[in-house]
Design an enzyme around this catalytic site. Structure first.
Site, PDB file in Angstrom:
ATOM      1  N   HIS A  19       1.002  -1.175  -0.157  1.00 39.70           N
ATOM      2  CA  HIS A  19      -0.071   0.048   0.097  1.00 39.70           C
ATOM      3  C   HIS A  19       0.880   1.355  -0.151  1.00 39.70           C
ATOM      4  O   HIS A  19       0.108   2.466   0.158  1.00 39.70           O
ATOM      5  CB  HIS A  19      -0.954  -0.064   1.303  1.00 39.70           C
ATOM      6  CG  HIS A  19      -2.138  -0.663   1.188  1.00 39.70           C
ATOM      7  ND1 HIS A  19      -3.077  -0.521   0.295  1.00 39.70           N
ATOM      8  CD2 HIS A  19      -2.302  -2.167   1.701  1.00 39.70           C
ATOM      9  CE1 HIS A  19      -4.203  -1.669   0.612  1.00 39.70           C
ATOM     10  NE2 HIS A  19      -3.617  -2.418   1.379  1.00 39.70           N
TER      11      HIS A  19
ATOM     12  N   LYS B 129      -7.987  13.691   4.232  1.00 41.72           N
ATOM     13  CA  LYS B 129      -7.339  12.471   4.469  1.00 41.72           C
ATOM     14  C   LYS B 129      -6.439  12.820   5.342  1.00 41.72           C
ATOM     15  O   LYS B 129      -6.088  13.643   5.911  1.00 41.72           O
ATOM     16  CB  LYS B 129      -6.832  12.469   2.715  1.00 41.72           C
ATOM     17  CG  LYS B 129      -5.843  13.405   2.489  1.00 41.72           C
ATOM     18  CD  LYS B 129      -5.235  12.991   0.935  1.00 41.72           C
ATOM     19  CE  LYS B 129      -6.741  13.243  -0.085  1.00 41.72           C
ATOM     20  NZ  LYS B 129      -6.385  12.209  -1.053  1.00 41.72           N
ATOM     21  N   ARG B 130      -5.560  11.606   5.523  1.00 40.91           N
ATOM     22  CA  ARG B 130      -4.372  11.797   6.538  1.00 40.91           C
ATOM     23  C   ARG B 130      -3.544  13.005   6.136  1.00 40.91           C
ATOM     24  O   ARG B 130      -3.166  13.203   4.949  1.00 40.91           O
ATOM     25  CB  ARG B 130      -3.674  10.422   6.407  1.00 40.91           C
ATOM     26  CG  ARG B 130      -2.558  10.252   7.443  1.00 40.91           C
ATOM     27  CD  ARG B 130      -2.265   8.822   7.573  1.00 40.91           C
ATOM     28  NE  ARG B 130      -2.256   8.132   6.248  1.00 40.91           N
ATOM     29  CZ  ARG B 130      -0.765   8.043   5.860  1.00 40.91           C
ATOM     30  NH1 ARG B 130       0.347   8.551   6.322  1.00 40.91           N
ATOM     31  NH2 ARG B 130      -0.644   7.588   4.523  1.00 40.91           N
TER      32      ARG B 130
ATOM     33  N   LYS C 213       0.883  14.107   0.652  1.00 41.81           N
ATOM     34  CA  LYS C 213      -0.547  14.224   0.176  1.00 41.81           C
ATOM     35  C   LYS C 213      -0.570  15.761  -0.019  1.00 41.81           C
ATOM     36  O   LYS C 213      -1.798  16.314  -0.681  1.00 41.81           O
ATOM     37  CB  LYS C 213      -1.419  13.830   1.219  1.00 41.81           C
ATOM     38  CG  LYS C 213      -1.308  12.241   1.260  1.00 41.81           C
ATOM     39  CD  LYS C 213      -2.375  11.836   2.391  1.00 41.81           C
ATOM     40  CE  LYS C 213      -2.563  10.323   2.480  1.00 41.81           C
ATOM     41  NZ  LYS C 213      -2.943   9.503   1.205  1.00 41.81           N
TER      42      LYS C 213
ATOM     43  N   THR D  21      -8.628   6.308  -1.773  1.00 44.14           N
ATOM     44  CA  THR D  21      -9.999   5.546  -1.885  1.00 44.14           C
ATOM     45  C   THR D  21     -11.010   6.720  -1.714  1.00 44.14           C
ATOM     46  O   THR D  21     -12.159   6.650  -2.169  1.00 44.14           O
ATOM     47  CB  THR D  21     -10.340   4.616  -0.815  1.00 44.14           C
ATOM     48  OG1 THR D  21      -9.800   4.995   0.372  1.00 44.14           O
ATOM     49  CG2 THR D  21      -9.825   3.341  -1.338  1.00 44.14           C
TER      50      THR D  21
ATOM     51  N   LYS E 181     -14.729   7.731  -3.682  1.00 46.20           N
ATOM     52  CA  LYS E 181     -16.020   8.063  -2.919  1.00 46.20           C
ATOM     53  C   LYS E 181     -16.365   9.545  -3.413  1.00 46.20           C
ATOM     54  O   LYS E 181     -17.836   9.709  -3.472  1.00 46.20           O
ATOM     55  CB  LYS E 181     -15.793   8.342  -1.265  1.00 46.20           C
ATOM     56  CG  LYS E 181     -15.363   6.851  -0.586  1.00 46.20           C
ATOM     57  CD  LYS E 181     -14.757   7.044   0.663  1.00 46.20           C
ATOM     58  CE  LYS E 181     -14.071   5.861   1.000  1.00 46.20           C
ATOM     59  NZ  LYS E 181     -13.113   6.049   2.432  1.00 46.20           N
TER      60      LYS E 181
END
Length: 837
Positions: free
Chosen positions: A376, A568-569, A574, A676, A680
């Site tokens: 991952h 998100k985290r 990111k 993911t 969504k």
């Protein structure tokens, strides 16, 4: 295979009596609810608290799950189908009541029943406490997969840890993240059933003794320093409108002796319960801070604990089915969800060779046939490594087994790559380049028959950059399965307005189990009446999110503004701080009167930073600091609002994804495995602004480049720039808008004059910029200008949104699970052809 023994929950009256007791008509539901309220909670309706009512409702629903659970168990044992054992350190399952009602198809019946008693079912669903069993995408993926396994009627057990406190409950104080204890079990968990009779003893520490037994066999005895007791908590996982109910089995650590009476009698009252306290620490909290040696040790012990419990449990099930241990790989397909459970390779070998006396070669063949490994991450530093001395102190026997696996594997590698000792060095399960480490990803690769990435680009980069030597050795092992999410949770439950609209437009509800059918909405994309209804659904969702934002933060946002969302985290790769640079640029344009016809926007952030990740916490502080200034400036507040919504969770996601209009997926290309959240958002009709990274690429391919806001470098372009020499300070010098944005931050404008507060972030951007924000900045800002232009045409924007939803059929977890089952697990559905409830 399920794991409740046949008939475990049936009375003497058999199935017929069971059916009557768990009928789903309103009168039967009413009787069951009132019975549980009185006989389980000890309350009458007149004096019951909100929690009493919730628990009575939950037990009423659970009874109906358990009947199907028992039938499923009997069916699985009878047919002996291979069971998927999904090993994951996280299962972010979210609230259970609404999801179980949906899958059992009794929402309306229960709502009607409770309404007659003056109880609002929707309020119970809204106020349900969320289990603290995961952090982010990894755990939510595992939960989606469990839903799809049950819906696809594939026998499965999810194995993990029954964390008492979860990761943490996030609050924001003066802009800083504060971690609070997540007491999710404070009022009980009605969905889990404790089975202490299936407890497992787990050894830790100590040393090994080598000896020869009575028949001349070489044996090894592990003499542990301590032992803990693991007991399972079983949560039934129902499929959507099918009779199959699988098992989520999570393990809690307990002391083998909880109370030492002799120590107590000596007056050492704390010492009398010391073993209990230290043992239970093992499963207290998800992901303890591993900055310290003690934190690393606890995390390794956690991972071994749940894997050891899981494999012991599988052997118990094997014995219950009357099968020899050599049948293990025919009975179970064990999936490693990232490297956290990779120690399972060594543990299964230990069990087979030490306790069941299976010869090494036969044990190794069985082990490799059993395990498959999902990677991952593309960040090399995120691949777990354990210092050799620490590993030896916690798992001495496993280190010996890993040494032997490595010896045999490297002999094979030397033959395969004759004369290439540097490659052999890179392949070793032991990192010898400095301080010696055990490489868990390498153990997973060697001990598994299949290795997969979670998006097409990710899988390619695994083969080319992350694990190229393993790919050269075993190309046949490598595969790609793009992640997916369940439309039951993320559309039907989260977005009932869209669900109703889809059902009406498509003519039935088959799309809920067969998400690709949502493609039928595409023919309505140019229907003015449909578009108007679509817009009403979106606006209703935006008003709901605006109310949540007001309640949680006190910030009032305009539902008519563009809702631009990044949840998100919190992590540098990111690139939440790239979004902040854009916000500061917009603010600077407004203040210098260089903005023309700017579209009003609400920027919504959410996510947690790991407790020990100082830079990520500073990124949260930056977001909130910019928000404080922007939101209080009367000149811009009608055009620009910034919100950080604390404690992002599944529950909040269910409100956020349906309301979002622009989905921010802005990681540096080549760093995000899949994502993911991007799926969504797309399912709910948000348009994506994103790099060509992870599953963004596949989303863009599916929805069409004209319906996707792409920007930035590709992964290849980023690598070429790094190789040729990347100098971020040159970009700062040459781009006036970028320079103005960074100077406002580094000059203290957003930090009450404290020029040093954000210096670690700005210095990094100017001197190293590891994730190349400055290289993508100009492209990102220009792309955001295109977003403004597109949003001005409300009809066209809505058409693009409908197409994003209609073309998201590939991104259901049902498709992901079907691919795993066919290509890696070699198992199939076992539908109920008889009585199934």
């Amino acid at each position: 295979m399920n794991t409740l023994e046949p008939g475990h929950l049936r009375g003497q009256g058999g199935v017929a009596e069971d059916d009557v007791r768990t009928a789903c008509e309103p009168e039967a539901l009413k009787r069951a609810f009132l019975d549980h309220l009185l006989y389980t909670q000890g309350k009458t309706l007149e004096i019951a608290s909100h929690n009493d009512i919730y628990l009575a409702v939950a037990y009423t629903v659970r009874d109906r799950l358990l009947r199907r659970w028992s039938h499923t168990s009997s069916r699985h044992k009878r047919h002996g189908t291979r069971t998927v054992a999904y090993l994951s350190a996280e299962f972010l399952i979210g609230p259970s009541l609404g999801n179980n009602l949906l899958n059992l198809d009794i929402t309306d019946a229960l709502r009607e029943t409770l309404a007659r008693l003056g109880i609002d079912l929707d309020e119970l669903v809204r106020r349900e406490v969320e289990p603290g069993l995961g952090n982010g995408g990894l755990g939510r993926l595992a939960a989606c997969f469990m839903d799809s396994l049950a819906t696809g009627e594939i026998p499965a057990i999810g194995y993990g840890i029954y964390y008492e406190y979860g990761i943490f409950f996030q609050t924001v104080v003066d802009g800083w993240q504060v971690e609070n204890t997540d007491k999710w079990l404070r009022f009980g968990n009605p969905w889990a059933i404790h089975h202490p009779e299936w407890g497992v003893e787990v050894k830790l520490g100590g040393y090994t003794e080598h000896y020869t037994d009575d028949v001349g066999r070489f044996r090894v005895r592990w003499v542990p320093e301590k032992t803990v007791w693991g007991t399972p908590f079983d949560t039934p996982v129902a499929g959507y409108k099918v009779s199959t109910v699988n098992t989520l089995r999570l393990w809690r650590a307990e002391a083998t002796e909880e109370f030492d009476f002799s120590v107590f009698n000596r007056g050492d009252y704390l010492g009398a319960v010391n073993k209990k306290v230290t043992s239970e620490n093992l499963t207290k909290v998800l992901y303890p801070n591993d900055e310290s040696h003690q934190g690393k040790e606890l995390r390794l012990e956690q991972q071994y604990f749940f894997v050891a419990c899981a494999l012991r449990d599988m052997l118990r099930i094997l014995e219950h089915r009357g099968l020899p241990v050599t049948e293990f790989p025919r009975a179970f397909a064990v999936q490693l969800n990232d490297t956290h459970p990779a120690i399972g390779v060594a543990e299964l070998m230990r069990l087979l060779i030490d306790e069941y006396l299976v010869p090494w070669e036969q044990a190794w063949e069985a082990t490799r046939a059993t395990f498959a490994y999902t990677n991952h991450t593309l960040l090399p530093e995120a691949l777990e490594r354990w210092p050799l001395e620490l590993f030896k102190s916690v798992l001495p026997r496993h280190l010996e087994i890993i040494y032997e696996i490595n010896r045999r594997f490297l002999n094979e590698a030397r033959i395969r790559f004759f004369g290439d000792e540097s490659r052999v060095f890179r392949l070793s399960l032991i990192d010898e380049s400095g301080e010696r480490y055990v490489r868990m990803a390498h153990l997973a690769c060697v001990g598994s028959h299949a290795i997969n990435g979670v998006a097409e680009l990710h899988s390619t980069l695994i083969k080319e950059q992350l694990l190229p030597d393993f790919y050269a050795m075993w190309p046949e092992k490598f595969d790609s399965v793009t992640n997916g999410v369940t439309p039951r949770r993320w559309v039907v439950l989260s977005n009932p307005g869209l669900a109703a609209l889809a059902t009406e437009a498509l003519g039935d509800e088959h799309w809920i189990r067969d998400w690709p059918r949502i493609a039928g909405l595409e023919k309505h994309a140019d229907d003015a009446a449909f578009i108007e209804r679509w817009q009403r659904v979106k606006h209703t969702n935006k008003r709901s999110l605006a109310a949540l934002i007001r309640d949680e933060t006190g910030v009032v946002v305009n539902p008519d503004s563009l809702f631009d969302v990044l949840v998100k985290r919190i992590h540098e790769y990111k690139r939440q701080h790239l979004a902040v640079l854009h916000i500061v640029t917009r603010y600077h344009r407004l203040k210098t009167q260089r903005a023309t016809d700017m579209v009003p926007r609400t920027f919504i952030f959410g996510g947690k930073a790991a407790p020990g990740y100082v830079r990520a916490k500073l990124m949260i502080k930056l977001i909130t600091a910019v928000a404080d200034v922007v939101n209080s400036d009367p000149e811009v507040r009608d055009l620009l609002k910034v919100v950080f919504l604390p404690n992002f969770s599944v529950s909040k996601g269910q409100c956020i994804y349906p309301a979002a209009e622009l989905s921010e997926q802005i990681s540096l290309a080549g760093k995000e495995a899949s994502g993911t959240g991007n799926m969504k958002f797309a399912m709910n009709g948000a348009l994506t602004i994103g790099t060509m990274d992870g599953a963004n690429i596949e989303i863009c391919q599916e929805v069409g480049a004209e319906n996707f806001f792409a920007f930035g470098m590709s992964a290849d372009e980023a690598q070429r720039l790094l190789r040729s020499g990347y100098y971020p300070r040159d970009l700062y010098r040459d781009d006036a808008e970028l320079r103005a944005a960074i100077d406002l931050i580094r000059g203290g404008f957003f930090s009450r004059g404290d020029a040093g507060l954000f210096e670690p972030l700005t210095n990094d951007l100017l001197n190293e910029d590891r994730y190349m924000l400055l290289a993508d900045y100009a492209s990102y800002v220009e792309c955001q200008d295109r977003v403004d232009a597109a949003y001005r045409d409300a009809r066209q924007w809505s058409r693009m949104a409908v197409l994003n939803c209609a073309r998201s059929g590939r991104f259901s977890s049902d498709r992901s699970i079907a691919e795993y089952a066919r290509r890696m697990w070699h198992t199939s559905a076992l539908p109920d052809t008889g009585h199934g409830g």
